[in-house]
Design a protein around this motif. Structure first.
Motif, PDB file in Angstrom:
ATOM      1  N   LYS A  82      89.843  72.859  -6.289  1.00 28.78           N
ATOM      2  CA  LYS A  82      90.484  74.167  -7.316  1.00 28.78           C
ATOM      3  C   LYS A  82      90.166  75.231  -6.852  1.00 28.78           C
ATOM      4  CE  LYS A  82      91.648  70.846 -10.774  1.00 28.78           C
ATOM      5  NZ  LYS A  82      91.983  70.942 -12.213  1.00 28.78           N
ATOM      6  N   LYS A  88     100.472  77.552 -15.052  1.00 28.63           N
ATOM      7  CA  LYS A  88     100.778  76.554 -15.194  1.00 28.63           C
ATOM      8  C   LYS A  88     101.975  75.369 -14.359  1.00 28.63           C
ATOM      9  CE  LYS A  88     102.153  73.654 -19.557  1.00 28.63           C
ATOM     10  NZ  LYS A  88     101.776  73.823 -20.901  1.00 28.63           N
ATOM     11  N   THR A  91     100.224  72.327 -10.390  1.00 32.56           N
ATOM     12  CA  THR A  91      99.092  71.633 -10.262  1.00 32.56           C
ATOM     13  C   THR A  91      99.204  70.616  -8.842  1.00 32.56           C
ATOM     14  OG1 THR A  91     100.146  70.522 -11.867  1.00 32.56           O
ATOM     15  CG2 THR A  91      97.873  71.836 -12.167  1.00 32.56           C
ATOM     16  N   LYS A  92     100.453  69.935  -8.631  1.00 29.54           N
ATOM     17  CA  LYS A  92     101.047  69.235  -7.148  1.00 29.54           C
ATOM     18  C   LYS A  92     101.609  69.572  -7.241  1.00 29.54           C
ATOM     19  CE  LYS A  92     102.457  66.035 -11.124  1.00 29.54           C
ATOM     20  NZ  LYS A  92     102.788  65.073 -11.729  1.00 29.54           N
ATOM     21  N   CYS A 131     103.670  80.462  -6.556  1.00 25.66           N
ATOM     22  CA  CYS A 131     102.049  79.702  -7.469  1.00 25.66           C
ATOM     23  C   CYS A 131     101.688  81.093  -7.553  1.00 25.66           C
ATOM     24  CB  CYS A 131     101.840  78.427  -7.042  1.00 25.66           C
ATOM     25  SG  CYS A 131     103.003  77.043  -7.363  1.00 25.66           S
TER      26      CYS A 131
END
Length: 188
Positions: A82, A88, A91-92, A131
């Protein structure tokens, strides 16, 4: 009239879905028209590598999508340890695409020979959701990336406010004048 209302509702919903959703742990402060300052080192405190426009970065990854070109980019980014902090929903299935400090697109469809990716990266999901912007610690693009610093907008320059007029001096209290009583002269 009903058709126009439905179209406007659909457009509003699309705008909401396309906006990065910050979480309590990490907030992406940037919005349209914003930029990031990217520096070297392990924590973005080293040599200045460049200022990256968020709008341009989004345009570049929307053009590249998730189709890996001859350069090997864009490619999936696993964020082991990380090292990057994302909003949010990031994450993938996150992808990385190099950015050039000149704010021109990286030639991802050209072979790497003579097409160095450099240290700057944009990160996005397979669904093309922004992101973040990151930088590798070295100009050569080696090492784990770190988040670039969001550049806050400077307040709009406004005309200097005129100095207020000096306040009038307070009147000094004066003693009321008392009239001397007239004395009558005695009659002779």
């Amino acid at each position: 009239m009903v058709g126009v209302t439905n179209i406007l509702t659909l457009l509003a919903a699309t705008a909401v879905i396309a906006t990065p959703v910050p979480n309590e742990e990490f907030s992406l402060e940037a919005r349209a028209g914003q930029s990031y300052i990217c520096r070297g080192g392990l924590t973005n405190k080293g040599e200045l590598f460049g200022e990256v426009s968020q709008d341009r970065a989004i345009g570049f990854f929307r053009n590249a999508k998730t189709n890996t070109g001859a350069s090997g980019y864009p490619k999936e980014f696993d964020n082991k340890g990380k090292v990057m902090k994302f909003a949010k929903g990031c994450t993938k299935d996150v992808w990385e695409l190099p950015l050039l400090s000149t704010n021109k697109p990286y030639a991802f469809n050209s072979k790497k020979a003579g097409n160095r990716p450099g240290p700057l990266r944009v990160y996005y999901t397979k669904d093309l959701k922004f992101c973040g912007i990151g930088s590798k610690p070295t100009r050569e693009g080696l090492g784990n990336p770190h988040n670039c610093e969001f550049k806050t907008k400077s307040p709009a320059k406004s005309k200097p406010k005129p100095k207020p007029a000096p306040k009038p001096a307070k009147p000094q209290p004066t003693k009321p004048k008392t009239k001397k009583p007239k004395t009558k002269k005695p009659k002779a």
